[in-house]
Design a protein around this motif. Structure first.
Motif, mmCIF file in Angstrom:
data_model
loop_
_atom_site.group_PDB
_atom_site.id
_atom_site.type_symbol
_atom_site.label_atom_id
_atom_site.label_comp_id
_atom_site.label_asym_id
_atom_site.label_seq_id
_atom_site.Cartn_x
_atom_site.Cartn_y
_atom_site.Cartn_z
ATOM 1 N N GLU A 135 41.296 23.073 44.468
ATOM 2 C CA GLU A 135 42.199 23.280 43.344
ATOM 3 C C GLU A 135 41.702 24.487 42.551
ATOM 4 O OE1 GLU A 135 45.006 21.482 42.730
ATOM 5 O OE2 GLU A 135 44.555 20.506 44.651
ATOM 6 N N MET A 136 42.550 25.000 41.700
ATOM 7 C CA MET A 136 42.158 26.108 40.834
ATOM 8 C C MET A 136 41.053 25.637 39.889
ATOM 9 S SD MET A 136 42.251 27.612 37.610
ATOM 10 C CE MET A 136 43.505 26.793 36.646
ATOM 11 N N TYR A 137 40.086 26.500 39.650
ATOM 12 C CA TYR A 137 39.038 26.235 38.667
ATOM 13 C C TYR A 137 38.764 27.513 37.901
ATOM 14 C CZ TYR A 137 36.000 28.474 42.157
ATOM 15 O OH TYR A 137 35.437 29.353 43.061
ATOM 16 N N LEU A 138 38.231 27.386 36.722
ATOM 17 C CA LEU A 138 37.891 28.559 35.913
ATOM 18 C C LEU A 138 36.439 28.927 36.146
ATOM 19 C CD1 LEU A 138 39.645 27.820 32.497
ATOM 20 C CD2 LEU A 138 40.364 29.427 34.283
ATOM 21 N N GLU A 139 36.229 30.185 36.456
ATOM 22 C CA GLU A 139 34.878 30.733 36.539
ATOM 23 C C GLU A 139 34.847 31.917 35.601
ATOM 24 O OE1 GLU A 139 32.206 33.003 39.841
ATOM 25 O OE2 GLU A 139 33.068 31.074 40.451
ATOM 26 N N ASP A 140 34.045 31.832 34.577
ATOM 27 C CA ASP A 140 33.988 32.873 33.546
ATOM 28 C C ASP A 140 35.370 33.143 32.963
ATOM 29 O OD1 ASP A 140 31.152 33.281 33.925
ATOM 30 O OD2 ASP A 140 31.680 34.299 35.793
ATOM 31 N N ASP A 141 36.140 32.068 32.764
ATOM 32 C CA ASP A 141 37.492 32.103 32.195
ATOM 33 C C ASP A 141 38.525 32.822 33.074
ATOM 34 O OD1 ASP A 141 36.934 30.582 29.914
ATOM 35 O OD2 ASP A 141 36.207 32.333 28.821
ATOM 36 N N ILE A 142 38.223 32.996 34.356
ATOM 37 C CA ILE A 142 39.156 33.607 35.301
ATOM 38 C C ILE A 142 39.527 32.548 36.338
ATOM 39 C CG2 ILE A 142 39.454 35.389 37.071
ATOM 40 C CD1 ILE A 142 37.457 37.117 35.507
ATOM 41 N N PRO A 143 40.830 32.323 36.575
ATOM 42 C CA PRO A 143 41.241 31.344 37.582
ATOM 43 C C PRO A 143 40.760 31.742 38.982
ATOM 44 C CG PRO A 143 43.100 31.910 36.171
ATOM 45 C CD PRO A 143 41.991 32.881 35.860
ATOM 46 N N HIS A 144 40.104 30.797 39.650
ATOM 47 C CA HIS A 144 39.580 30.993 41.003
ATOM 48 C C HIS A 144 40.033 29.840 41.888
ATOM 49 C CE1 HIS A 144 36.823 33.899 39.221
ATOM 50 N NE2 HIS A 144 36.366 34.203 40.421
ATOM 51 N N ILE A 145 39.976 30.070 43.191
ATOM 52 C CA ILE A 145 40.151 29.017 44.188
ATOM 53 C C ILE A 145 39.140 29.267 45.298
ATOM 54 C CG2 ILE A 145 42.590 28.452 43.789
ATOM 55 C CD1 ILE A 145 43.282 30.391 46.093
ATOM 56 N N GLU A 146 38.714 28.184 45.924
ATOM 57 C CA GLU A 146 37.887 28.341 47.114
ATOM 58 C C GLU A 146 38.812 28.475 48.308
ATOM 59 O OE1 GLU A 146 35.089 25.092 47.243
ATOM 60 O OE2 GLU A 146 33.973 25.894 45.534
ATOM 61 N N MET A 147 38.412 29.317 49.248
ATOM 62 C CA MET A 147 39.198 29.547 50.457
ATOM 63 C C MET A 147 38.257 29.564 51.655
ATOM 64 S SD MET A 147 41.950 32.424 49.173
ATOM 65 C CE MET A 147 43.227 31.981 50.363
ATOM 66 N N ILE A 148 38.751 29.111 52.793
ATOM 67 C CA ILE A 148 37.951 29.084 54.019
ATOM 68 C C ILE A 148 38.709 29.793 55.126
ATOM 69 C CG2 ILE A 148 36.938 27.606 55.817
ATOM 70 C CD1 ILE A 148 36.513 25.481 53.633
ATOM 71 N N ARG A 149 37.983 30.605 55.852
ATOM 72 C CA ARG A 149 38.504 31.224 57.078
ATOM 73 C C ARG A 149 37.854 30.475 58.238
ATOM 74 N NH1 ARG A 149 37.319 35.477 60.784
ATOM 75 N NH2 ARG A 149 39.155 36.725 61.284
ATOM 76 N N GLU A 150 38.663 29.688 58.918
ATOM 77 C CA GLU A 150 38.142 28.879 60.020
ATOM 78 C C GLU A 150 37.750 29.772 61.198
ATOM 79 O OE1 GLU A 150 37.317 25.833 59.797
ATOM 80 O OE2 GLU A 150 38.448 25.167 58.044
ATOM 81 N N VAL A 151 37.024 29.208 62.128
ATOM 82 C CA VAL A 151 36.616 29.930 63.343
ATOM 83 C C VAL A 151 37.853 30.467 64.032
ATOM 84 C CG1 VAL A 151 35.542 29.670 65.610
ATOM 85 C CG2 VAL A 151 34.530 28.550 63.608
ATOM 86 N N GLN A 152 37.811 31.739 64.377
ATOM 87 C CA GLN A 152 38.939 32.397 65.023
ATOM 88 C C GLN A 152 38.790 32.346 66.541
ATOM 89 O OE1 GLN A 152 41.497 33.841 62.800
ATOM 90 N NE2 GLN A 152 40.256 32.416 61.599
ATOM 91 N N ALA A 153 39.912 32.152 67.215
ATOM 92 C CA ALA A 153 39.897 32.073 68.688
ATOM 93 C C ALA A 153 39.622 33.417 69.317
ATOM 94 C CB ALA A 153 41.219 31.531 69.192
#
Length: 153
Positions: A135-153
């Motif tokens: 979910e969105m979270y604030l880091e230093d008052d800036i909206p952030h999200i965590e994202m993952i790039r899964e293993v690519q074929a």
């Protein structure tokens, strides 16, 4: 044209360290008007990717730092993604991320990569294969999200 240089913390020259800290401060602190402690004692554990623009007197215009698994997240990660205002609009950010992803794969294998992204850049990171994982979270008052790039074929 951008020349890419990859170094561990111990391999950085004082000039390179100064340039990368200056670029990060220029964008994250001054441009984004965000007062935060950029030097977080993680630089010593990172691999630093620096992009120097040949057309701008070899000025540092793009930078990331990458980490192996278990340092910032449980998987490999890319952080402090930054491009100078003088290098935007010509694909430098995409080239920086593509080079960073390739460097993670070269050093750690074809592994998942996690980032903490500023939320407004979600579509950019999606175009590189990352998917939102928090979910969105604030880091230093800036909206952030965590994202993952899964293993690519």
């Amino acid at each position: 044209m951008i020349t890419w240089i990859t170094k561990t913390f111990e391999e950085l020259t004082t000039q390179e360290l100064y340039a990368l800290l200056r670029l990060r401060s220029e964008v994250f602190v001054v441009e984004q008007q965000c007062v935060f402690q950029d030097m977080d004692n993680a630089d010593q554990l990172a691999v630093h990717i620096m992009g120097y623009d040949d057309s701008l007197d070899n000025e540092l215009v793009a930078y990331t730092r990458i980490f192996g698994p278990g340092i910032k997240f449980d998987m490999c990660s890319i952080g402090r993604v930054v491009t100078s205002s003088r290098a935007r609009g010509n694909g430098s950010g995409r080239k920086l991320m593509e080079y960073s992803i390739a460097t993670v794969e070269q050093r750690f294998g074809n592994v998942p990569i996690k980032i903490g992204a500023q939320q407004y850049l979600e579509q950019f990171y999606r175009s590189l294969g990352f998917e939102q994982s928090s979910e969105m979270y604030l880091e230093d008052d800036i909206p952030h999200i965590e994202m993952i790039r899964e293993v690519q074929a």
